[in-house]
Design a protein around this motif. Structure first.
Motif, PDB file in Angstrom:
ATOM      1  N   GLY A  24       2.498 -13.390  -7.364  1.00 43.25           N
ATOM      2  CA  GLY A  24       2.554 -14.635  -6.628  1.00 43.25           C
ATOM      3  C   GLY A  24       1.708 -14.576  -5.376  1.00 43.25           C
ATOM      4  O   GLY A  24       1.001 -13.599  -5.113  1.00 43.25           O
ATOM      5  N   PRO A  25       1.759 -15.611  -4.542  1.00 46.26           N
ATOM      6  CA  PRO A  25       0.947 -15.652  -3.324  1.00 46.26           C
ATOM      7  C   PRO A  25       1.222 -14.475  -2.393  1.00 46.26           C
ATOM      8  O   PRO A  25       0.291 -13.940  -1.778  1.00 46.26           O
ATOM      9  N   GLN A  26       2.493 -14.059  -2.264  1.00 42.97           N
ATOM     10  CA  GLN A  26       2.815 -12.967  -1.357  1.00 42.97           C
ATOM     11  C   GLN A  26       2.211 -11.641  -1.831  1.00 42.97           C
ATOM     12  O   GLN A  26       1.605 -10.899  -1.049  1.00 42.97           O
ATOM     13  N   ARG A  27       2.330 -11.353  -3.108  1.00 47.00           N
ATOM     14  CA  ARG A  27       1.771 -10.103  -3.624  1.00 47.00           C
ATOM     15  C   ARG A  27       0.242 -10.153  -3.617  1.00 47.00           C
ATOM     16  O   ARG A  27      -0.427  -9.146  -3.378  1.00 47.00           O
ATOM     17  N   ALA A  52      -1.594 -11.647  -1.413  1.00 46.22           N
ATOM     18  CA  ALA A  52      -2.021 -11.378  -0.033  1.00 46.22           C
ATOM     19  C   ALA A  52      -2.006  -9.886   0.257  1.00 46.22           C
ATOM     20  O   ALA A  52      -2.881  -9.372   0.982  1.00 46.22           O
ATOM     21  N   ALA A  53      -1.045  -9.164  -0.312  1.00 46.89           N
ATOM     22  CA  ALA A  53      -0.969  -7.720  -0.081  1.00 46.89           C
ATOM     23  C   ALA A  53      -2.073  -6.973  -0.833  1.00 46.89           C
ATOM     24  O   ALA A  53      -2.504  -5.900  -0.386  1.00 46.89           O
ATOM     25  N   GLY A  73       2.935  -2.588  -5.153  1.00 47.70           N
ATOM     26  CA  GLY A  73       3.575  -3.750  -5.768  1.00 47.70           C
ATOM     27  C   GLY A  73       3.164  -4.013  -7.199  1.00 47.70           C
ATOM     28  O   GLY A  73       3.570  -5.022  -7.783  1.00 47.70           O
ATOM     29  N   ASP A 105      -3.637 -14.592  -8.839  1.00 43.91           N
ATOM     30  CA  ASP A 105      -2.485 -15.478  -8.701  1.00 43.91           C
ATOM     31  C   ASP A 105      -2.078 -16.094 -10.035  1.00 43.91           C
ATOM     32  O   ASP A 105      -0.947 -16.555 -10.194  1.00 43.91           O
ATOM     33  N   ASP A 156      -8.851 -14.223  -6.164  1.00 39.79           N
ATOM     34  CA  ASP A 156      -7.790 -15.236  -6.174  1.00 39.79           C
ATOM     35  C   ASP A 156      -7.246 -15.499  -7.575  1.00 39.79           C
ATOM     36  O   ASP A 156      -6.141 -16.034  -7.722  1.00 39.79           O
ATOM     37  N   ARG A 210      -5.133  -8.304  -1.605  1.00 36.63           N
ATOM     38  CA  ARG A 210      -6.465  -8.882  -1.378  1.00 36.63           C
ATOM     39  C   ARG A 210      -7.461  -7.851  -0.825  1.00 36.63           C
ATOM     40  O   ARG A 210      -8.624  -7.829  -1.222  1.00 36.63           O
TER      41      ARG A 210
END
Length: 213
Positions: A200-203, A205-206, A168, A194, A191, A208
């Protein structure tokens, strides 16, 4: 009549004394009024109190943590007007493996901030040649390829090519990550990704489990 003349002779000296006293009082009064109405002695713009305040502000200490590819990592006390370059010098200067292109040396230091000097890509484990034992094509691919679950990519030392290989993350986002790292002096937490434009939050999370600081 003689009596009247005698009184007149005595009155003239007394009148002269009264006139002199009146003139002296008038002069003193005029001087007092002039001193009261005149402005205070001129002073430089801003005045002494303002100058003292500014000088103190320039001397406010900034305690920073310098780590990464420096000779003496540690916590240092600097002046509030110092730059990141001064912090790196206080830490003994960069090591031969340091990559100063990832650090904004001209930025002013901020109290309580950590400044991380990253290492150049391939600086660690660079002695393993392709023809050496264990240094075949498989090992070379592992060193240049993307991160594995057992070895997350360090956001503060990764190159644009390494970031580009993350799921991503393309070349444009990789450059934005480097720009954010340079402007902030390094990532303190994962974090913070972000705050990078395009993540964004979705990317986040991927990514992390694939990155670290």
């Amino acid at each position: 009549m003689p009596t009247v003349g005698a009184v007149g002779e005595i009155g003239r000296p007394q009148l002269a004394v009264y006139v002199a006293a009146a003139i002296a009082i008038a002069l003193l009064g005029a001087r007092y009024l002039r001193e009261q109405s005149s402005p205070p002695a001129s002073r430089p713009a801003g005045g002494t109190p303002s100058g003292v305040t500014v000088d103190r502000a320039g001397r406010n200490p900034a305690v920073v943590d310098v780590t990464g590819a420096v000779r003496r990592p540690g916590v240092y006390r600097l002046k509030g007007t110092d730059r990141v370059d001064d912090a790196v010098r206080r830490a003994g200067g960069p090591t031969p493996r340091a990559d100063l292109t990832g650090v904004n040396l001209a930025a002013k230091v901020e109290d309580g901030r950590q400044y991380i000097v990253p290492e150049r890509a391939g600086a660690q484990g660079g002695d393993t040649a392709a023809g050496a034992p264990g240094g075949g094509a498989g090992s070379a691919a592992a060193g240049a390829g993307g991160p594995t679950p057992a070895q997350p990519l360090n956001l503060n030392t990764a190159t644009a090519d390494q970031l580009d290989q993350l799921d991503g993350v393309g070349p444009s986002t990789a450059q934005k990550i480097l720009a954010y790292r340079q402007s902030k002096g390094g990532f303190r937490t994962v974090d913070e990704l972000d705050q990078v434009p395009g993540i964004g939050p979705q990317r986040l999370a991927a990514l992390r489990d694939l990155v670290r600081v």
